[in-house]
Design a protein around this motif. Structure first.
Motif, PDB file in Angstrom:
ATOM      1  N   GLU A   1      -4.919 -10.032  -4.265  1.00 38.36           N
ATOM      2  CA  GLU A   1      -6.264  -9.505  -4.073  1.00 38.36           C
ATOM      3  C   GLU A   1      -6.171  -8.007  -3.843  1.00 38.36           C
ATOM      4  O   GLU A   1      -5.382  -7.539  -3.020  1.00 38.36           O
ATOM      5  CB  GLU A   1      -6.910 -10.172  -2.852  1.00 38.36           C
ATOM      6  N   ILE A   2      -6.962  -7.247  -4.592  1.00 37.17           N
ATOM      7  CA  ILE A   2      -6.977  -5.790  -4.468  1.00 37.17           C
ATOM      8  C   ILE A   2      -8.073  -5.403  -3.488  1.00 37.17           C
ATOM      9  O   ILE A   2      -9.237  -5.749  -3.672  1.00 37.17           O
ATOM     10  CB  ILE A   2      -7.203  -5.123  -5.830  1.00 37.17           C
TER      11      ILE A   2
ATOM     12  N   VAL B   1      -1.275   1.709  -3.771  1.00 35.98           N
ATOM     13  CA  VAL B   1      -1.121   1.007  -5.041  1.00 35.98           C
ATOM     14  C   VAL B   1      -1.731   1.865  -6.149  1.00 35.98           C
ATOM     15  O   VAL B   1      -2.733   2.528  -5.927  1.00 35.98           O
ATOM     16  CB  VAL B   1      -1.841  -0.362  -4.971  1.00 35.98           C
TER      17      VAL B   1
ATOM     18  N   LYS C   1      -5.922   2.157  -2.045  1.00 39.97           N
ATOM     19  CA  LYS C   1      -5.974   0.719  -2.313  1.00 39.97           C
ATOM     20  C   LYS C   1      -4.818  -0.028  -1.662  1.00 39.97           C
ATOM     21  O   LYS C   1      -3.758   0.521  -1.409  1.00 39.97           O
ATOM     22  CB  LYS C   1      -5.990   0.437  -3.810  1.00 39.97           C
ATOM     23  N   LYS C   2      -5.071  -1.292  -1.391  1.00 36.01           N
ATOM     24  CA  LYS C   2      -4.071  -2.213  -0.854  1.00 36.01           C
ATOM     25  C   LYS C   2      -4.085  -3.460  -1.712  1.00 36.01           C
ATOM     26  O   LYS C   2      -5.099  -3.788  -2.324  1.00 36.01           O
ATOM     27  CB  LYS C   2      -4.389  -2.625   0.584  1.00 36.01           C
ATOM     28  N   ILE C   3      -2.965  -4.156  -1.717  1.00 35.05           N
ATOM     29  CA  ILE C   3      -2.892  -5.452  -2.389  1.00 35.05           C
ATOM     30  C   ILE C   3      -2.312  -6.453  -1.412  1.00 35.05           C
ATOM     31  O   ILE C   3      -1.292  -6.185  -0.782  1.00 35.05           O
ATOM     32  CB  ILE C   3      -2.012  -5.379  -3.653  1.00 35.05           C
TER      33      ILE C   3
ATOM     34  N   ILE D   1      -0.242  -2.554 -10.385  1.00 32.31           N
ATOM     35  CA  ILE D   1      -1.116  -3.686 -10.696  1.00 32.31           C
ATOM     36  C   ILE D   1      -0.691  -4.358 -11.999  1.00 32.31           C
ATOM     37  O   ILE D   1      -0.605  -5.579 -12.090  1.00 32.31           O
ATOM     38  CB  ILE D   1      -2.588  -3.222 -10.759  1.00 32.31           C
TER      39      ILE D   1
ATOM     40  N   LYS E   1      -2.199   2.008 -10.821  1.00 34.21           N
ATOM     41  CA  LYS E   1      -2.409   1.126 -11.975  1.00 34.21           C
ATOM     42  C   LYS E   1      -1.102   0.492 -12.453  1.00 34.21           C
ATOM     43  O   LYS E   1      -1.095  -0.648 -12.904  1.00 34.21           O
ATOM     44  CB  LYS E   1      -3.013   1.914 -13.133  1.00 34.21           C
TER      45      LYS E   1
ATOM     46  N   ASP F   1     -10.014  -2.286  -1.827  1.00 36.90           N
ATOM     47  CA  ASP F   1     -10.270  -0.858  -2.010  1.00 36.90           C
ATOM     48  C   ASP F   1     -10.699  -0.270  -0.675  1.00 36.90           C
ATOM     49  O   ASP F   1     -11.829  -0.455  -0.231  1.00 36.90           O
ATOM     50  CB  ASP F   1     -11.350  -0.642  -3.074  1.00 36.90           C
TER      51      ASP F   1
ATOM     52  N   ARG G   1       0.841  -1.185   0.000  1.00 34.32           N
ATOM     53  CA  ARG G   1       0.000   0.000   0.000  1.00 34.32           C
ATOM     54  C   ARG G   1       0.874   1.232   0.000  1.00 34.32           C
ATOM     55  O   ARG G   1       1.953   1.195   0.566  1.00 34.32           O
ATOM     56  CB  ARG G   1      -0.947   0.046   1.190  1.00 34.32           C
TER      57      ARG G   1
END
Length: 197
Positions: free
Chosen positions: A89-90, A68, A97-99, A73, A70, A92, A66
Motif C-alpha cells: 500500500e502506497i 519511495v 511517500k511510504k510503502i 514501485i 517510481k 502519500d 520510506r
C-alpha cells in the motif's frame, strides 16, 4: 579554538600550515555534525531493498519503506508479479511517500547492482550466471527502452538494457526448481538406499 601560526613563521612552512589545516578541518567537521547536519540519501532503491532483506531475515510479516520513488514501485510490482512479495500500500505523506509491504517469507536476497552496467541480449546468460546462484533461480531487473522489466520479459521482447538489481529465493522455496531437483518436491523424496520413493 583554532591556534593560528605566529606571524614570524611564514604560512608556507610545512609544519605550521599542516597543524593549522588539521585544526580547521577537524573543527569544521565536528561543527557540522554538532549542528545536526545529516548525511545525504544517495540511493533510494538500495535502501528499500536492504530494508526488505533485513525484515525477511528477522521473520517480520510487514515492512515500511520510506522514502519511495517510481523505480522502487516498479521494482516491487515485478517482485509481486513473480510472487516473491505480497500486497503493498502506497501512503502519500507529502514528503516522499511510504510503502507498507507484506512479506511472504520467500525472498532470500534482493539487492541493487551498482554501477548499472549495460547488458546486451547476447550477454544476458553470462550475466545471469554471474549474478544469480543459478540460471533458473531468481530474476534480474533491467531498465530498457520499453520500461522496467525482468530478464525473461526482456528476452521475449529481444532487447537489452541497464541492470537495476536482482532478487531470488532459497532453493527450497522456489516452485519452478522442483522439475530441476526432484528431491526438493514435497511428494518426491530420495530413500535411504538412494532409490526414488
Amino acid at each position: 579554538m583554532i591556534r593560528r601560526p605566529p606571524r614570524s613563521t611564514p604560512l608556507y612552512s610545512s609544519a605550521a600550515s599542516d597543524v593549522y589545516k588539521r585544526q580547521v578541518s577537524t573543527q569544521s567537521t565536528w561543527g557540522l555534525l554538532s549542528q545536526g547536519c545529516k548525511m545525504v540519501l544517495m540511493d533510494v532503491l538500495s535502501n528499500c531493498l536492504k530494508a526488505i532483506v533485513n525484515a525477511e531475515r528477522a521473520g517480520k510479516r510487514q515492512v515500511m519503506l520510506r522514502p519511495v520513488n517510481k523505480i522502487v514501485i516498479k521494482f516491487l510490482r515485478i517482485m509481486q508479479k513473480k510472487k516473491y512479495v505480497g500486497e503493498f500500500e502506497i501512503v502519500d505523506d507529502r514528503r516522499g511517500k511510504k510503502i507498507v509491504l507484506e512479506l511472504l517469507g520467500r525472498l532470500n536476497k534482493c539487492a541493487v547492482y551498482s554501477p548499472r552496467f549495460d547488458i546486451k541480449l547476447k550477454d544476458m546468460d553470462g550475466m545471469m550466471s554471474y549474478i544469480l546462484p543459478s540460471r533458473h533461480i531468481g530474476y534480474l531487473v533491467l531498465t530498457t527502452t520499453y520500461g522496467i522489466m525482468d530478464h525473461e520479459e526482456a528476452v521475449k521482447k529481444k532487447t537489452g538494457g541497464k541492470i537495476l538489481g536482482f532478487f531470488y529465493c532459497s532453493l527450497n522455496e522456489c516452485t519452478h526448481t522442483h522439475f530441476l531437483f526432484p528431491s526438493t518436491h514435497p511428494r518426491i523424496s530420495i530413500g535411504v538406499l538412494g532409490f526414488w520413493g
